[in-house]
Motif scaffolding. Structure first.
Motif, mmCIF file in Angstrom:
data_model
loop_
_atom_site.group_PDB
_atom_site.id
_atom_site.type_symbol
_atom_site.label_atom_id
_atom_site.label_comp_id
_atom_site.label_asym_id
_atom_site.label_seq_id
_atom_site.Cartn_x
_atom_site.Cartn_y
_atom_site.Cartn_z
ATOM 1 N N THR A 84 8.941 6.092 -10.015
ATOM 2 C CA THR A 84 8.377 5.056 -9.734
ATOM 3 C C THR A 84 9.004 3.568 -9.783
ATOM 4 O OG1 THR A 84 7.853 4.751 -11.952
ATOM 5 C CG2 THR A 84 6.079 6.201 -10.418
ATOM 6 N N GLU A 85 10.182 3.629 -10.519
ATOM 7 C CA GLU A 85 11.022 2.445 -10.591
ATOM 8 C C GLU A 85 11.875 2.241 -9.350
ATOM 9 O OE1 GLU A 85 10.364 0.159 -12.971
ATOM 10 O OE2 GLU A 85 8.979 1.804 -13.533
ATOM 11 N N ASN A 86 12.118 3.280 -8.397
ATOM 12 C CA ASN A 86 13.163 3.209 -7.640
ATOM 13 C C ASN A 86 12.580 2.957 -5.937
ATOM 14 O OD1 ASN A 86 15.353 3.668 -9.301
ATOM 15 N ND2 ASN A 86 14.607 5.828 -9.584
ATOM 16 N N PHE A 87 11.390 2.934 -5.870
ATOM 17 C CA PHE A 87 10.844 2.511 -4.531
ATOM 18 C C PHE A 87 10.452 1.055 -4.503
ATOM 19 C CE2 PHE A 87 8.787 6.810 -5.265
ATOM 20 C CZ PHE A 87 9.391 7.348 -4.345
ATOM 21 N N PHE A 88 11.002 0.577 -3.246
ATOM 22 C CA PHE A 88 11.072 -0.901 -2.930
ATOM 23 C C PHE A 88 10.909 -1.189 -1.386
ATOM 24 C CE2 PHE A 88 14.492 0.099 -5.920
ATOM 25 C CZ PHE A 88 14.220 -0.942 -7.078
ATOM 26 N N VAL A 89 10.493 -2.317 -1.234
ATOM 27 C CA VAL A 89 10.111 -2.753 0.250
ATOM 28 C C VAL A 89 11.499 -3.693 0.561
ATOM 29 C CG1 VAL A 89 8.645 -4.283 1.922
ATOM 30 C CG2 VAL A 89 7.716 -3.064 -0.090
ATOM 31 N N LYS A 90 12.478 -3.338 1.436
ATOM 32 C CA LYS A 90 13.365 -4.158 1.934
ATOM 33 C C LYS A 90 12.893 -5.250 3.174
ATOM 34 C CE LYS A 90 17.115 -2.706 4.325
ATOM 35 N NZ LYS A 90 17.070 -3.971 5.328
ATOM 36 N N TRP A 91 12.833 -6.530 2.584
ATOM 37 C CA TRP A 91 12.425 -7.376 3.652
ATOM 38 C C TRP A 91 13.165 -7.328 4.976
ATOM 39 C CZ3 TRP A 91 14.913 -11.061 6.834
ATOM 40 C CH2 TRP A 91 14.117 -12.091 7.481
ATOM 41 N N PRO A 92 12.111 -7.172 6.036
ATOM 42 C CA PRO A 92 10.489 -7.735 5.918
ATOM 43 C C PRO A 92 9.685 -6.495 5.477
ATOM 44 C CG PRO A 92 11.477 -7.402 8.087
ATOM 45 C CD PRO A 92 12.491 -7.170 7.438
ATOM 46 N N ASN A 93 10.017 -5.260 6.034
ATOM 47 C CA ASN A 93 9.292 -4.203 5.746
ATOM 48 C C ASN A 93 9.758 -2.737 5.865
ATOM 49 O OD1 ASN A 93 9.310 -3.876 8.470
ATOM 50 N ND2 ASN A 93 7.240 -4.751 9.054
ATOM 51 N N SER B 48 0.801 -1.097 0.071
ATOM 52 C CA SER B 48 0.076 0.111 0.002
ATOM 53 C C SER B 48 0.876 1.418 0.044
ATOM 54 C CB SER B 48 -1.002 0.074 1.231
ATOM 55 O OG SER B 48 -1.745 -1.175 1.251
ATOM 56 N N ILE B 49 1.916 1.268 0.818
ATOM 57 C CA ILE B 49 2.710 2.404 1.011
ATOM 58 C C ILE B 49 3.543 2.659 -0.509
ATOM 59 C CG2 ILE B 49 4.854 3.361 1.996
ATOM 60 C CD1 ILE B 49 3.852 2.004 4.359
ATOM 61 N N ILE B 50 4.149 1.615 -1.044
ATOM 62 C CA ILE B 50 4.785 1.913 -1.940
ATOM 63 C C ILE B 50 3.938 2.215 -3.365
ATOM 64 C CG2 ILE B 50 5.838 0.395 -3.825
ATOM 65 C CD1 ILE B 50 7.644 0.598 -1.657
ATOM 66 N N GLU B 51 2.740 1.564 -3.427
ATOM 67 C CA GLU B 51 1.833 2.189 -4.635
ATOM 68 C C GLU B 51 1.393 3.581 -4.299
ATOM 69 O OE1 GLU B 51 -1.681 -0.068 -4.952
ATOM 70 O OE2 GLU B 51 -0.435 -1.828 -5.850
ATOM 71 N N SER B 52 1.296 4.075 -2.933
ATOM 72 C CA SER B 52 1.027 5.519 -2.561
ATOM 73 C C SER B 52 2.200 6.389 -2.982
ATOM 74 C CB SER B 52 0.579 5.676 -1.403
ATOM 75 O OG SER B 52 -0.492 5.043 -0.964
ATOM 76 N N LEU B 53 3.482 5.964 -2.860
ATOM 77 C CA LEU B 53 4.533 6.733 -2.955
ATOM 78 C C LEU B 53 4.913 6.801 -4.438
ATOM 79 C CD1 LEU B 53 7.238 5.158 -0.650
ATOM 80 C CD2 LEU B 53 6.201 7.362 -0.731
ATOM 81 N N LYS B 54 4.834 5.870 -5.417
ATOM 82 C CA LYS B 54 4.688 5.702 -6.921
ATOM 83 C C LYS B 54 3.674 6.738 -7.170
ATOM 84 C CE LYS B 54 6.599 1.146 -7.735
ATOM 85 N NZ LYS B 54 6.410 -0.078 -8.185
ATOM 86 N N GLU B 55 2.636 6.960 -6.966
ATOM 87 C CA GLU B 55 1.535 7.878 -7.292
ATOM 88 C C GLU B 55 1.916 9.106 -7.031
ATOM 89 O OE1 GLU B 55 -1.930 9.444 -9.292
ATOM 90 O OE2 GLU B 55 -0.847 7.377 -9.260
ATOM 91 N N LEU B 56 2.482 9.618 -5.779
ATOM 92 C CA LEU B 56 2.878 10.740 -5.522
ATOM 93 C C LEU B 56 4.128 11.348 -6.022
ATOM 94 C CD1 LEU B 56 2.207 13.048 -3.180
ATOM 95 C CD2 LEU B 56 3.773 11.999 -1.769
ATOM 96 N N CYS B 57 5.124 10.448 -6.256
ATOM 97 C CA CYS B 57 6.496 11.010 -6.805
ATOM 98 C C CYS B 57 6.625 10.048 -8.172
ATOM 99 C CB CYS B 57 7.542 10.699 -5.917
ATOM 100 S SG CYS B 57 9.114 11.304 -6.059
ATOM 101 N N LYS B 58 5.816 10.357 -9.181
ATOM 102 C CA LYS B 58 5.714 9.736 -10.533
ATOM 103 C C LYS B 58 7.125 9.573 -11.263
ATOM 104 C CE LYS B 58 0.901 10.626 -11.462
ATOM 105 N NZ LYS B 58 0.362 11.292 -10.172
ATOM 106 N N GLU B 59 7.966 10.637 -10.933
ATOM 107 C CA GLU B 59 9.147 10.405 -11.564
ATOM 108 C C GLU B 59 10.201 9.435 -11.190
ATOM 109 O OE1 GLU B 59 8.214 12.966 -9.817
ATOM 110 O OE2 GLU B 59 9.733 14.284 -9.111
#
Length: 246
Positions: free
Chosen positions: A97-106, A84-95
Motif C-alpha cells: 500500500t505504501e508503494n503505489f503512486f500517480v506519476k504526473w499527470p496520470n 480511484s485506481i490507486i485506492e483499488s490497487l491498495k485494497e487488492l495488494c495490501k502488502e
C-alpha cells in the motif's frame, strides 16, 4: 446511475471503439464500459504505444457525460480516475500500500516502475465537456515485457501471484462512480497530491534544454505542474514539457 459492460476478445483499442459507438445513432449511457482481452493498437498519452500480452491485463474504457465540470477544470477527471485506481490497487495488494503512486499527470506507478496508464479523451461542445472517454490499462498478470518501454511492471511480478482482473475492474468502477457522483473536488485534489509520485523532496527533471533538480509545489486546476528548483525558481510545465529522470 447504472452501467453496462461490453466485453470483447480483441479490438484496435477500447477508446477507439467507444468513439465509434458514440458516432452511431445509439448513444451509450453514462458509465458504459468496454473491456477487451487484447488491443492491437493500444495507445497511451500523446500517441505512445501500450504493450499488453493477450488475456493477461486489465484493459477497459468508460464513458462519462461530465457537463457539470468546466472545461478549464477538466483535469479533475484525470485526478479522480487516478485516485480511484490507486485506492483499488491498495485494497487488492495490501502488502504494497505504501508503494503505489500517480506519476504526473496520470501514470500509475509502483515504486519507480510503471504499472498502468490512463488516456482521457474529451469531446467539447460549446462551453461544456460533452463526452469523456477514459481508457485504462493496468498490468496484472503479464510476466515478461518485450517492448522498449523503460520500466514496466505488473502486479504478478510485484506480488508473485496471479490476480482476478474482474475483481480489480469492479473495484475501480465503484470508486470512479462514487467520486464522480459525490463531486467533492477539493477532496479529490488533496488525495491526488497525497498519492503523487515524488510529492516530497528534490528530484531530477529534464526539459529539451537542460536537467535540473526541483520539488513539486502545486498542480493547477488545468493540470499544470509547478516545480521549485533548488535555487528557488518557480517553473511551470504542461504535459510533455518536462520529464522525470528515473
Amino acid at each position: 446511475m447504472s452501467q453496462q459492460i461490453l466485453h470483447i476478445a480483441e479490438t484496435e483499442s477500447t477508446n477507439m471503439l467507444m468513439k465509434q459507438m458514440l458516432r452511431n445513432s445509439t448513444t451509450p449511457t453514462e458509465f458504459f464500459i468496454i473491456t477487451a482481452d487484447f488491443q492491437n493498437d493500444g495507445k497511451g498519452q500523446i500517441g505512445n504505444k501500450w504493450e499488453s500480452e493477450k488475456d493477461k491485463n486489465l484493459l477497459f474504457s468508460m464513458l462519462l457525460y461530465p457537463k457539470h465540470i468546466p472545461i478549464a477544470e477538466q483535469f479533475i477527471i484525470s485526478q479522480l480516475v487516478s485516485v480511484s485506481i490507486i485506492e483499488s490497487l491498495k485494497e487488492l495488494c495490501k502488502e504494497e500500500t505504501e508503494n503505489f503512486f500517480v506519476k504526473w499527470p496520470n501514470d500509475i506507478y509502483w515504486k519507480d516502475k510503471k504499472l498502468g496508464g490512463i488516456l482521457i479523451e474529451n469531446v467539447l461542445r460549446g462551453a461544456n465537456i460533452h463526452t469523456t472517454t477514459i481508457g485504462i490499462g493496468i498490468n496484472i498478470n503479464q510476466e515478461v515485457f518485450i517492448s522498449d518501454a523503460p520500466n514496466p511492471v505488473s502486479l504478478s511480478q510485484i506480488a508473485g501471484r496471479t490476480y482476478d482482473k474482474r475483481v480489480l475492474l469492479d473495484s475501480i468502477i465503484a470508486n470512479i462512480k462514487q467520486y464522480y457522483i459525490e463531486n467533492n473536488q477539493t477532496y479529490i485534489r488533496n488525495k491526488y497530491m497525497e498519492t503523487l509520485y515524488r510529492n516530497t523532496g528534490f528530484h531530477l527533471y529534464r526539459t529539451d534544454d537542460e536537467e535540473f533538480s526541483a520539488k513539486i509545489i502545486n498542480i493547477a486546476l488545468d493540470g499544470k505542474l509547478s516545480l521549485e528548483t533548488s535555487s528557488g525558481q518557480i517553473r511551470d510545465f504542461y504535459f510533455k514539457e518536462v520529464e522525470f529522470i528515473i
